[in-house]
Write an enzyme that holds these catalytic residues in place. Structure first.
Site, PDB file in Angstrom:
ATOM      1  N   LYS A   1      33.216  45.014  38.004  1.00  0.00           N
ATOM      2  CA  LYS A   1      33.821  43.700  37.783  1.00  0.00           C
ATOM      3  C   LYS A   1      32.842  42.554  37.987  1.00  0.00           C
ATOM      4  CE  LYS A   1      38.612  44.950  38.834  1.00  0.00           C
ATOM      5  NZ  LYS A   1      38.441  46.395  38.833  1.00  0.00           N
TER       6      LYS A   1
ATOM      7  N   GLU B   1      37.664  36.785  44.888  1.00  0.00           N
ATOM      8  CA  GLU B   1      38.148  35.827  43.898  1.00  0.00           C
ATOM      9  C   GLU B   1      39.124  34.849  44.536  1.00  0.00           C
ATOM     10  OE1 GLU B   1      40.175  37.766  40.765  1.00  0.00           O
ATOM     11  OE2 GLU B   1      38.369  38.350  39.686  1.00  0.00           O
TER      12      GLU B   1
ATOM     13  N   HIS C   1      50.349  45.154  42.748  1.00  0.00           N
ATOM     14  CA  HIS C   1      49.316  45.100  41.705  1.00  0.00           C
ATOM     15  C   HIS C   1      49.465  46.197  40.655  1.00  0.00           C
ATOM     16  CE1 HIS C   1      47.367  42.024  44.059  1.00  0.00           C
ATOM     17  NE2 HIS C   1      47.304  42.824  45.094  1.00  0.00           N
TER      18      HIS C   1
ATOM     19  N   ARG D   1      39.288  51.216  27.418  1.00  0.00           N
ATOM     20  CA  ARG D   1      40.087  52.379  27.028  1.00  0.00           C
ATOM     21  C   ARG D   1      41.405  51.895  26.472  1.00  0.00           C
ATOM     22  NH1 ARG D   1      43.871  52.171  31.051  1.00  0.00           N
ATOM     23  NH2 ARG D   1      43.168  51.512  33.107  1.00  0.00           N
TER      24      ARG D   1
END
Length: 619
Positions: A116, A200, A235, A297
């Site tokens: 990430k 973040e 999540h 994907r």
């Protein structure tokens, strides 16, 4: 066109690939573990190869065994589906090195987007807006704490190699940061073999918007519009829809163009999803939507995109991997209607959504909507893999109609004795705020009390169970119910046990009766209620928290034991951590006292109801 295809996956996605390939005249090979020998995808493939025991690390994650299976069966190509090895660049390279066709993203793109922090740095270079945060190499806990403090709480800790909600923790205040970091790193190391993280800024009114992109080997890249995946719990996506509610044409164009730009920045080929986080406090606006990550994907939620575009994305994957150009140009793609997908899981919402395992002795799924399922009646739900039973997908001219159709379908689900989240999904789809599009990633947490069913049966359940215990001969079935019946003496006051608890029911409607069957279960609005005549020894016994007994709430593996025998503990102190179906469950001391018994052993498999620790309270 590819002639033979090995599917390096299992469950519903394996069945989907097999069926699409068969329609294209392609021979299919399934690989499977010991636990999946009798599963539908194994039976439906033209050929099947056993590649190891139940644990994924010893079977579906073994690259060498999958490649050996491809060699043994003379497979021409490998499709990884999603999960397992689908985003493993080393595996993709190994497939290509063997002279096989890889039905997936190029290894270079997987690497570019797989971490990430590196992906965000690349997006910055490509002028794609990214979420504010820390992407540095320095992983010292003190440095990470300082960066989080500077960003301002709340922040989100995310594994750089993460996905599917694993290795992710929200931190609300500085004092909680180090504990959350340790937990996140442990989970990331276990799930991905990499404990590095990024930090973040946590968006307070977040919407999860993602764009389906597709590229071919001729440099063409198109998008197939956006999906909204904001309905999440821990999540993990719960309900997805396409298009996104509240998305105007200008914002859609900006976000989809950014997704195409991101795909082109890594020379993308095949199906991919570019994920964005949106601050929806003032509605969806292009200047408040940031790149989050890219999944290299096919996604679990791809059916909603298929529904609104009329395209088969698995067929697109196979055609592109076979060297063909994209089937359509961008100007040939359009949105038709609204689609929603709900993930039906083997879990018990009334028991903190803990996984539920066992044999699907009774399984009835609706026919009014599209159903993608990897199981059939009689199959086993094991603790080894993701607990998803099926995906239910509706498609209608408008959003409210799609939601209502999916809610009705979910309410007709009948599954026993495995518990499911069907009633939770039906309630979510019917919630007034959801129906008007007032959604964000905190929706479920805010409305949890309205969405989770009570453990106590309501009057409809009690009346139906009591009526089912009357002698046969009642006139008609209660049309809202479906279930099973036992015979008993006819009384106006009927004693009945429902879900193991006794009730005395004043039967107002003795004509209301459930249909006959081999078990004693009522199905009402997607929920299952076992019932029986009262037991003489109902009081029973057993372990419970008032005894100081801490028991396993689900079958799983003990991954951490934090205490020893005779150790003093305080109420709420963590004792044991269990992992099952990719989920950790931490068990704590019910009160102050001393560890009188310690049965839990790190690394051991435990069954539901097993005694792990017994706490002796202070005298």
């Amino acid at each position: 066109m590819i002639k033979s295809l090995l599917i390096a996956n299992r469950g519903e996605i394996a069945r989907r690939i097999i069926r699409t390939a068969r329609r294209l005249g392609i021979r299919t090979i399934a690989v499977h573990s010991d636990a999946d020998t009798a599963m539908p995808f194994v039976r439906e493939a033209d050929e099947a190869v056993l590649i190891g025991p139940a644990a994924a690390r010893d079977s579906y994650l073994r690259q060498d065994r999958t490649l050996d299976a491809a060699r043994q069966t003379s497979a021409e190509a490998i499709h990884p589906g999603y999960g397992f090895l689908s985003e493993n660049a080393e595996f993709a390279e190994a497939v290509i090195a063997k002279g096989l066709i890889w039905v997936g993203a190029p290894p270079t793109a997987i690497r570019a987007m797989g971490l990430k922090d590196a992906a965000k740095q690349r997006m910055v270079a490509a002028n794609v807006p990214v979420t504010p945060g820390y992407l540095g190499e320095d992983q010292d806990p003190a440095r990470l704490q300082r960066e989080a403090d500077a960003i301002g709480y709340p922040v989100l800790i995310k594994a750089v190699a993460g996905g599917g909600g694993k290795g992710m923790r929200k931190v609300d205040k500085a004092s909680d940061f180090l504990a959350a970091l340790e937990s996140c790193r442990r989970e990331a190391a276990s799930s991905f073999g990499d404990d590095r993280v990024l930090i973040e800024k946590y968006i307070l009114s977040p919407r999860h918007i993602e764009v389906q992109v597709f590229g071919d080997t001729f440099g063409n890249v198109v998008h197939l519009f956006e999906r909204d995946c904001s309905l999440q719990r821990r999540h993990q996506k719960v309900i997805e829809e396409a298009p996104a509610p509240g998305m105007d044409a200008a914002t859609r164009e900006a976000v989809c163009d950014a997704a195409v730009k991101a795909a082109k920045a890594v020379d993308y080929v095949g199906a991919g999803t570019v994920e964005f986080i949106a601050d929806a406090a003032e509605g969806l606006r292009a200047d408040r939507i940031w790149f989050m990550e890219m999944n290299t994907r096919l996604q679990v939620e791809h059916p909603v995109t298929e529904a609104i575009t009329g395209q088969d994305l698995v067929e697109w994957q196979i055609r592109v991997a076979s060297g063909e150009r994209l089937p359509l140009r961008q100007d040939e793609l359009s949105i038709n209607g609204w689609a929603m997908e709900a993930r039906l899981y083997a879990e018990n919402p009334s028991n903190n959504f803990l996984p539920s395992t066992g044999r699907l002795e009774h399984l009835h799924l609706p026919t009014s909507v599209r159903v993608d399922s990897g199981v059939e009646q009689g199959d086993e739900v094991t603790p080894h893999y993701d607990p998803m039973i099926a995906k239910l997908i509706s498609h209608a001219p408008g959003r409210r109609q799609a939601a209502n159709e999916l809610a009705r379908a979910m309410a007709s689900v009948e599954i026993w004795p495995v518990r499911t989240n069907a009633v939770f999904l039906a309630r979510t789809l019917r919630h007034p705020d959801f129906l008007v599009g007032a959604v964000d990633t905190g929706f479920i947490a805010r409305h949890l009390a309205d969405l989770v069913p009570s453990t106590e049966p309501d009057e409809r359940v009690l009346q139906a169970a009591a009526a089912a215990l009357l002698p046969t001969g009642a006139q008609e079935a209660w049309t809202a119910l479906a279930g099973f019946r036992l015979n008993a003496e006819a009384y106006r006051l009927v004693s009945v046990e429902v879900d193991g608890r006794p009730y005395l029911v004043s039967l107002d409607h003795p004509e209301l009766r459930a249909r006959n069957g081999s078990q004693d279960v009522l199905f009402i609005d997607g929920e299952a209620w076992p019932f029986s005549p009262p037991r003489a020894d109902h009081a029973g016994g057993g372990l419970n928290l008032t005894d100081g007994a801490v028991i396993a709430p689900m079958p799983g593996i003990v991954i951490a034991v934090s205490v020893s025998e005779r150790e003093r503990v305080v109420r709420g102190q963590p004792l044991v951590v269990i992992e099952a179906m990719k989920m950790e469950q931490s068990l704590s001391a019910p009160f102050d006292g001393t560890v009188a018994e310690l049965k839990a052993i790190s690394g051991a498999q435990v069954t539901e109801g097993s005694l792990l620790v017994r706490i002796e309270g202070d005298k």
